[in-house]
Structure formats: structure tokens, C-alpha cells
Scaffold this motif. Sequence first.
Motif, PDB file in Angstrom:
ATOM      1  N   UNK A   1      50.213  34.103  38.480  1.00 59.19           N
ATOM      2  CA  UNK A   1      48.844  34.601  38.579  1.00 59.19           C
ATOM      3  C   UNK A   1      48.543  35.088  37.074  1.00 59.19           C
ATOM      4  N   UNK A   2      49.427  34.801  36.136  1.00 58.35           N
ATOM      5  CA  UNK A   2      49.237  35.196  34.819  1.00 58.35           C
ATOM      6  C   UNK A   2      48.083  35.002  33.966  1.00 58.35           C
ATOM      7  N   UNK A   3      47.010  34.023  34.676  1.00 56.12           N
ATOM      8  CA  UNK A   3      45.663  33.741  33.845  1.00 56.12           C
ATOM      9  C   UNK A   3      44.630  34.088  34.885  1.00 56.12           C
ATOM     10  N   UNK A   4      45.079  34.465  36.104  1.00 55.29           N
ATOM     11  CA  UNK A   4      43.862  34.978  37.050  1.00 55.29           C
ATOM     12  C   UNK A   4      43.105  36.211  36.490  1.00 55.29           C
ATOM     13  N   UNK A   5      41.690  35.760  36.429  1.00 51.46           N
ATOM     14  CA  UNK A   5      40.890  37.109  35.992  1.00 51.46           C
ATOM     15  C   UNK A   5      40.744  38.101  37.581  1.00 51.46           C
ATOM     16  N   UNK A   6      40.756  37.224  38.745  1.00 54.28           N
ATOM     17  CA  UNK A   6      40.822  37.955  39.999  1.00 54.28           C
ATOM     18  C   UNK A   6      41.690  37.400  40.706  1.00 54.28           C
ATOM     19  N   UNK A   7      42.576  38.315  41.182  1.00 52.06           N
ATOM     20  CA  UNK A   7      43.803  37.805  41.861  1.00 52.06           C
ATOM     21  C   UNK A   7      43.674  37.754  43.384  1.00 52.06           C
ATOM     22  N   UNK A   8      42.731  37.231  43.881  1.00 51.35           N
ATOM     23  CA  UNK A   8      42.254  37.176  45.293  1.00 51.35           C
ATOM     24  C   UNK A   8      41.428  36.065  45.374  1.00 51.35           C
ATOM     25  N   UNK A   9      41.332  35.340  46.490  1.00 54.44           N
ATOM     26  CA  UNK A   9      40.249  34.166  46.670  1.00 54.44           C
ATOM     27  C   UNK A   9      38.875  34.650  46.888  1.00 54.44           C
ATOM     28  N   UNK A  10      38.417  35.182  45.736  1.00 51.93           N
ATOM     29  CA  UNK A  10      36.993  35.613  45.633  1.00 51.93           C
ATOM     30  C   UNK A  10      36.565  35.538  43.916  1.00 51.93           C
ATOM     31  N   UNK A  11      35.628  35.925  43.782  1.00 54.68           N
ATOM     32  CA  UNK A  11      34.938  35.617  42.375  1.00 54.68           C
ATOM     33  C   UNK A  11      34.504  37.287  41.757  1.00 54.68           C
ATOM     34  N   UNK A  12      34.301  37.299  40.373  1.00 55.62           N
ATOM     35  CA  UNK A  12      33.694  38.333  39.935  1.00 55.62           C
ATOM     36  C   UNK A  12      32.246  38.630  40.442  1.00 55.62           C
ATOM     37  N   UNK A  13      31.553  37.433  40.908  1.00 51.08           N
ATOM     38  CA  UNK A  13      30.224  37.960  41.386  1.00 51.08           C
ATOM     39  C   UNK A  13      30.270  38.567  42.823  1.00 51.08           C
ATOM     40  N   UNK A  14      31.317  38.075  43.631  1.00 49.45           N
ATOM     41  CA  UNK A  14      31.443  38.816  44.910  1.00 49.45           C
ATOM     42  C   UNK A  14      31.904  40.169  44.952  1.00 49.45           C
ATOM     43  N   UNK A  15      32.878  40.401  43.964  1.00 50.39           N
ATOM     44  CA  UNK A  15      33.423  41.732  43.634  1.00 50.39           C
ATOM     45  C   UNK A  15      32.407  42.751  43.165  1.00 50.39           C
ATOM     46  N   UNK A  16      31.310  42.364  42.380  1.00 47.66           N
ATOM     47  CA  UNK A  16      30.208  43.126  42.002  1.00 47.66           C
ATOM     48  C   UNK A  16      29.600  43.251  43.151  1.00 47.66           C
ATOM     49  N   UNK A  17      29.215  42.587  44.325  1.00 45.50           N
ATOM     50  CA  UNK A  17      28.582  42.999  45.344  1.00 45.50           C
ATOM     51  C   UNK A  17      29.608  44.058  46.053  1.00 45.50           C
ATOM     52  N   UNK A  18      30.785  43.874  46.121  1.00 50.58           N
ATOM     53  CA  UNK A  18      31.535  44.944  46.798  1.00 50.58           C
ATOM     54  C   UNK A  18      31.103  46.384  46.118  1.00 50.58           C
TER      55      UNK A  18
END
Length: 239
Positions: A11-28
Motif C-alpha cells: 500500500x506504499x503508493x495508495x493515495x486512499x487505502x480502502x476500496x474507494x476514491x478521493x471523490x467519494x471520501x469528499x462526499x463522506x
Amino acid sequence: MEDAEYFSIVEGTHAVQNPTSPEKLRLVAEYLGLRRGGRLLDIGSGRGWWTVHAATEGCDVTGLEINEYFAAAARRRAAEAGVAERHRIVLGPAAEFAAEPDGYDFATCLGASFALDGYRPTLEHLARTVRPGGRIAVGELHTADGTTSPELPSLTELAHVAAEFDLDVVGVVSADTDDWDRYESRQWLNAREWFDRNPDHPRRHEVLATSRAHRESYLRDERGQLGWSVLVAVVNRGG
């Protein structure tokens, strides 16, 4: 091989370490109503995408992380984003952190409920930590088709458990197959590239073998069967 070093590799290059995206986390973040001056506690902060985003929204963030490699990466990310003064990472087991009851406006745990012994204990812990009227977000595995299995609850059951702690679910953000494929594929690629870059590392074959075993399990048994969602809830307690 499944330890801190292994996950730091895959996971050393993962921006987000879950099966989701920055766009979806912004919705969170929108469902949580993150605001300047709000206090946020995050369990299992990883490499810091979420905690740094919360800090850029103006929150005063405390993140708990047991992996020293991830904690260091989160601190670097915060410094690069110019939010280090309101972004604190505490290295160590989340269960040992003495969170002040009602001491936070927001609390989150995105894919790390294992740090507090599971989904139910995590909800109980976060509900005590956040003031009445505050909000929490928890990302958790569930079945993809709405059924229940001996290993996993349904999404509906996750919401019912939240209600047991007087948490009112006001939002859900779910992974799709593309999210899962992107998350898993990046792990396989990271493992392979690390293997090629480290011909003399004593554990290189172990890392690659573990990654390939995960790949086989995902493609054979998990793809399309696993769901992962973030549930956002208001802490009613007494309200």
C-alpha cells in the motif's frame, strides 16, 4: 507474511487505502459536515489522505496509527499540505489512546475497526467519544448482495447495529467493482515492482507469494461478492 512491512510495501503508493476514491471520501466529508475548528478523531489513519483532507477543511485532527511507516507518511503529507499545525498523528494501538468522552465533534474509522476489536465495539467507542449532535463515519465490509453470511453482515445489519447505540444513519457511500479493482490491483503492482527493485531482500519471494495468494483469493472468491461502505451517523445520545 502479513505485517507492517508487508502492508507498507503493497500500500506504499495508495493515495486512499480502502476500496474507494478521493471523490467519494469528499462526499463522506460533506455528510459529516466538517468545519473549521471542529475536533476530529480518526482511528487507523494510514498514510493520511483522509486526515489531511479533514485538516484542510479546517478541522483539528488527531489520527491514531500503529504502523510507523504509514504514520511517517501521514506527517509528511500534512507538512506538504501546510496543515501540520492542526494535524497530529499518535503512533500506537488505538485501544490504548485515552480519548476524552464527548471531546470531539467528529470521529471516523475508515476500514480499521479491527483496531478496536470489530465494528460493534468501534461504534460504541466512537459514540462515547463524540459529543451529542456530533457525527461519526465508519467504513466496513459487508456482503455485496444484501444477504447475510456467517462471515459478513449485510449493509442493512450494519445500520441496525448503529441504531443500537442511538446513532442515526444519515448517509452511506459505497464501493463499486471499479473501486475494488483499483485498490487490489495497485497492491499487486506495488508488490511486483518492489520485488523487481529489491533483488537482494531476504523476504522478496515471501512478499510476492503473499500478494499472489491475495490476488487469487480476490479473483476467485471475493470480486463482486464483497461490499464496503462508509456509514455516516449523528450521535443522538440524550437528544
